[in-house]
Design an enzyme around this catalytic site. Structure first.
Site, PDB file in Angstrom:
ATOM      1  N   ASP A  12       0.812  -1.212   0.000  1.00 34.72           N
ATOM      2  CA  ASP A  12       0.000   0.000   0.000  1.00 34.72           C
ATOM      3  C   ASP A  12       0.851   1.269   0.000  1.00 34.72           C
ATOM      4  O   ASP A  12       1.986   1.286   0.451  1.00 34.72           O
ATOM      5  CB  ASP A  12      -0.927   0.007   1.225  1.00 34.72           C
ATOM      6  CG  ASP A  12      -0.165  -0.107   2.531  1.00 34.72           C
ATOM      7  OD1 ASP A  12       0.708  -0.991   2.636  1.00 34.72           O
ATOM      8  OD2 ASP A  12      -0.426   0.681   3.461  1.00 34.72           O
ATOM      9  N   GLU A  13       0.268   2.316  -0.534  1.00 33.34           N
ATOM     10  CA  GLU A  13       0.752   3.696  -0.433  1.00 33.34           C
ATOM     11  C   GLU A  13       2.196   3.883  -0.898  1.00 33.34           C
ATOM     12  O   GLU A  13       2.958   4.655  -0.327  1.00 33.34           O
ATOM     13  CB  GLU A  13       0.573   4.209   0.993  1.00 33.34           C
ATOM     14  CG  GLU A  13      -0.891   4.248   1.411  1.00 33.34           C
ATOM     15  CD  GLU A  13      -1.146   4.829   2.780  1.00 33.34           C
ATOM     16  OE1 GLU A  13      -2.144   5.542   2.935  1.00 33.34           O
ATOM     17  OE2 GLU A  13      -0.355   4.558   3.704  1.00 33.34           O
TER      18      GLU A  13
END
Length: 884
Positions: A534-535
């Site tokens: 993620d991210e």
């Protein structure tokens, strides 16, 4: 108001100033740590409308606030010039306005204050005010982190006692009036005694003695009782010894003796029975025995959890006779616990496993690594826990990570800690005995600063010994990478594992093989590896910013975009590899690396590769991965497109696990109150009822039952396609604001009961998926009466039985703040969980009286109210009611 402890210590240290010998720098630092009061005063959370040039200062979405950081020396004069004060701020400081002080962002949430040449010294009783502009807003007490600390050359850092507390309201002022609204668009109703009373008024006290949680598929009550006063006989259970012992412990905890002379439990395995799934069971409780039919030992275990659910620990041990047919709604009934940003102890995790087993949850997803911490011992890589498992003030980061998230200068708090290999094996064995699978997550390539810094410390150590090959063996960064990147939590490129290094893949293979060995020792197969994913981005390249050369746009931060890079964009190693592999864009490196890691996972014979949904942003489908299965945690909010995203992920071949943050993220506050802990980027509040009301298989329906983050109605549409198959639900708790075990348990329970119910049972008020259907607060698809009946039944079970059991397990669950009104001079109270006792005080808490609805007391003036745990040992947050 100054803190009494600070005043007292300042006075004591002030008296010692009469000694003729000049104090050392360390003594001066120690004195200031005790005598310097630090406060944060909110001036406005709505900077744009108050004349602050938020966009020009480069604030994301041009949102900023103004606060005053106030320092007051409560002791004697201190003439020390080269000091530094470090403080934690989850909002980046954009500017400061006191020329005696310089404020600098260090990394993550860590900021530094140091004096300029205009600073004249810490004179006795002098107050210094440093006006600051920070990004976004501060709308709750827990938006402010504790444990600022002070240091100076040749002196050890010391926490400021004025902020060395878990009660951040002690050093925060100004959260009142409009400042409790995070923006001028915030339309959320603030929780008050009156609003709570109205919210709970339709929740009735019900007889739930014959009810099981989570709700079975079929129950036929046969009209008699089985007494367990003589105990229960589990000796012939066809279960592994550890599972049988787990059940023995659960029965004995509730006061039921386990002995050969107790009520017999008889089991029959039959794959041809009416049991519909491998985890299903048939249960018959008669007046003299308990009969169970199941496919396997998990079904037997769950049948006995249903028996345990019927036991009321506060009364006699008689349970109703009945016939039950049951099986779970979803295969994946999980909880993700972030032990990385702040650590949570093995003991608390074991208690969580006990409670999860009682409510038939079967997946514990442990988030073991982050920017702020690495929490699992890996043989052969001791630096991961020696450095990455600890936070303290070491600017070189050779011995620990820099402080973050309120951990302060010291390592003697939950900013530091890890599971030893033995701890993790014990957790695995404990979970297996309770029929719970543990899924480890090592987040990469982003959120990896703890690993990167640890391997840099390893690199420096071996380089100093002249062992370059060993130094570079597990190095995770390209030292020539000059990419200018800002992560979601405001770290730089050191937050990323570089995907273009052979040593990065060697590191991943080493970690996976060692974790697999732990699972083998515990005899728990490693069936799923969570990659994270993620991210992995530079937030300065997001939609909240524009280039400063363009005409100013309302709602955008103005920055020099030419100086911003995607991750690895300027890494020579990645530039070379992209050319060699035909990767056209830096974004393609993310797809490349996840595929490479999936090959390592598959080579270790782990069948499932699991990932957060935004880690698939540049992937075309599950066929790009090497493993047999690819499972995804969807964390889009319903208000911002989760229904369509769910369909897309299933169509792309992924097993779908819902982790929608507006419903099942437990780091969000329980209610809209400045005293409630948590972030609120996805929703302003999620109470137990909101989690209970989550509709997982028809996501758009949730728009009828809730509002968006701003407290506004929204519209959601079910896609014009077949219903997506939902493999499971996983609640999630991220630990930025959650530092202690008590805080962790408070945020987890009782909300986890609601997720257990939704992942096991379908409410009769849930609408079947219907393609291309609109839902909003204006549509009337949901039978709200049916929902309220179901909710009333659920909370009566909680209030009358389950919370008492949770207290016996020593879980520090959240007790609800009661609702109350004064009608015609009489106090009327209610509570969200009928069965939980309520108390009131008319003398500002000097004494408390139990509230009985049939005796509504006459009151006047200020009344304090609270709820009390079943044992009477704990109480809820106290709130105030002003009677007329």
């Amino acid at each position: 108001m100054f803190k009494k402890t600070v005043i007292a210590s300042a006075l004591v240290l002030g008296l010692s100033a009469c000694a003729p010998k000049a104090p050392s720098t360390q003594q001066e630092v120690d004195f200031l740590a005790s005598s310097l009061d630090m406060n944060f005063e909110i001036v406005t959370n709505h900077g744009n409308s108050q004349g602050v040039e938020c966009g020009e200062l480069g604030a994301d979405y041009a949102a900023c606030n103004r606060i005053n950081l106030v320092l007051t020396n409560l002791g004697r004069d201190i003439d020390i010039k080269e000091w530094q004060i470090y403080f934690h701020s989850i909002r980046p400081i954009l500017s400061s306005d006191n020329d005696a002080f310089k404020v600098t962002h260090i990394t993550g949430d860590l900021h530094k204050i140091e004096p300029t040449e205009k600073f004249t010294g810490f004179e006795q009783q002098k107050t210094f005010e440093i006006p600051l502009v920070a990004e976004s807003w501060y709308a709750t007490n827990t938006d402010f982190m504790p444990r600022a600390f002070i240091t100076a050359p040749n002196a050890e850092a010391r926490n400021l006692e004025s902020t060395n507390t878990e009660d951040s309201s002690e050093f925060v002022e100004g959260l009142s009036g409009k400042q409790v609204y995070f923006s001028e668009l915030d339309n959320n109703e603030r929780a008050t005694a009156s609003s709570r009373f109205k919210k709970h008024k339709n929740t009735q006290h019900l007889d739930v003695a014959k009810e099981i949680l989570p709700t079975p598929k079929s129950v036929e009550v046969t009209g008699s009782e089985l007494s367990l006063e003589t105990g229960i006989d589990l000796s012939s259970l066809p279960l592994a010894k550890a599972s049988r012992q787990a059940l023995v412990g659960q029965f004995e905890l509730l006061g039921v003796e386990v002995s050969n002379s107790g009520i017999p439990v008889k089991v029959r395995f039959d794959s041809r029975s009416q049991v519909e799934s491998a985890e299903g069971y048939r249960l018959e409780i008669t007046e003299d025995e308990i009969l169970i039919e199941a496919h396997n030992d998990t079904g037997v275990f769950y049948a006995l959890q249903s028996v345990l659910s019927l036991i009321d620990p506060m009364s006699s041990h008689a349970i109703p006779t009945m016939k039950v047919i049951d099986h779970p709604r979803m295969e994946y009934r999980g909880y993700m616990v972030d032990v990385a940003r702040n650590f949570h102890s093995k003991e608390s995790i074991l208690k969580t496993l006990d409670q999860m087993s009682a409510i038939k949850m079967n997946k514990l997803h442990l988030h073991l690594s982050e920017d702020e911490g690495w929490r699992l011992e890996i043989p052969g890589l001791p630096e991961l826990t020696e450095v990455g498992g600890n936070r303290c003030f070491d600017p070189s980061e050779r011995t620990c990570l820099l402080p973050q998230l309120g951990s302060g200068a010291d390592s003697n708090n939950f900013g530091s800690g890890y599971f030893s290999r033995e701890d993790y094996v014990e957790i695995l064995k404990y979970a297996k005995a309770r029929h719970i699978e543990v899924i480890p997550e090592i987040d990469m390539p982003a959120h990896s600063r703890a690993a990167v810094v640890s391997m840099e410390a390893r690199y420096q150590h071996y380089m100093e010994q002249g062992e370059q090959e060993k130094a570079e063996e597990y190095r995770l960064i390209d030292p020539q990478d000059l990419s200018n990147v800002t992560t979601v939590q405001f770290y730089d490129r050191q937050s990323f594992i570089n995907p273009c290094l052979t040593s990065s893949k060697r590191f991943v293979a080493k970690v996976i093989s060692e974790v697999k060995a732990m699972h083998k020792e515990a005899d728990m197969p490693l069936n799923a590896w969570h990659y994270g994913g993620d991210e992995a981005k530079n937030i300065k390249l997001g939609s909240g910013f524009q280039d400063h050369s363009e005409a100013s746009l309302e709602g955008k931060g103005s920055i020099d975009l030419s100086k911003e890079n995607k991750p690895y964009e300027l890494s020579p190693r990645c530039v070379d590899m992209m050319q060699a592999e035909g990767i056209s864009d830096a974004n393609g490196l993310l797809t490349y690396f996840s595929g490479e890691v999936s090959e390592i996972v598959e080579a270790n014979h782990i069948p499932t590769f699991q990932i957060w949904s935004d880690g698939l942003k540049y992937n075309k489908g599950s066929e790009e991965f090497a493993t047999e299965n690819v499972r995804v945690n969807l964390w889009d909010t319903v208000a911002l497109g989760a229904p369509a995203k769910a369909n897309q992920l299933v169509n792309d071949g992924y097993e779908l696990v819902l982790s929608n943050p507006d419903f099942v993220y437990f780091d969000m506050p329980y209610e809209v109150d400045k005293h409630e802990r948590g972030y609120y980027w996805a929703t302003r509040a999620t109470d137990t009822k909101k989690a209970f009301s989550f509709v997982p298989e028809n996501l758009a329906q949730n728009a009828e039952l809730t509002v968006d983050r701003e407290g506004k109605k929204y519209v959601a549409n079910s896609p014009d396609a077949a219903a997506p198959k939902v493999y499971g639900i996983s609640a999630a708790l991220w630990s930025e604001t959650i530092r202690t075990d008590d805080q962790y348990e408070y945020m987890t329970f009782p909300r986890l009961f609601a997720v257990a119910e939704r992942s096991w049972n379908t409410g009769d008020w849930e609408q079947e998926y219907e393609a291309n259907t609109e839902y909003s607060s204006s549509t009337k698809h949901t039978d709200l009466n049916a929902l309220n009946r179901d909710w009333s039944r659920f909370v009566n079970i909680l209030g009358q039985r389950e919370l008492a059991k949770a207290e016996l397990r020593d879980l520090h669950f959240r007790l609800p703040v009661p609702g109350a009104e004064v009608k015609e001079g009489k106090l009327v109270m209610n509570v969200s969980y009928p069965g939980i006792a309520m108390e009131y005080s008319t003398n500002m808490g000097e004494s408390w009286q139990t509230y009985f609805d049939e005796k509504k007391p006459e009151v006047s003036g200020v009344v304090l109210i609270r709820s009390v745990s079943p044992s009477g040992q704990r109480s809820s947050r106290v709130t105030l009611l002003a009677a007329k």
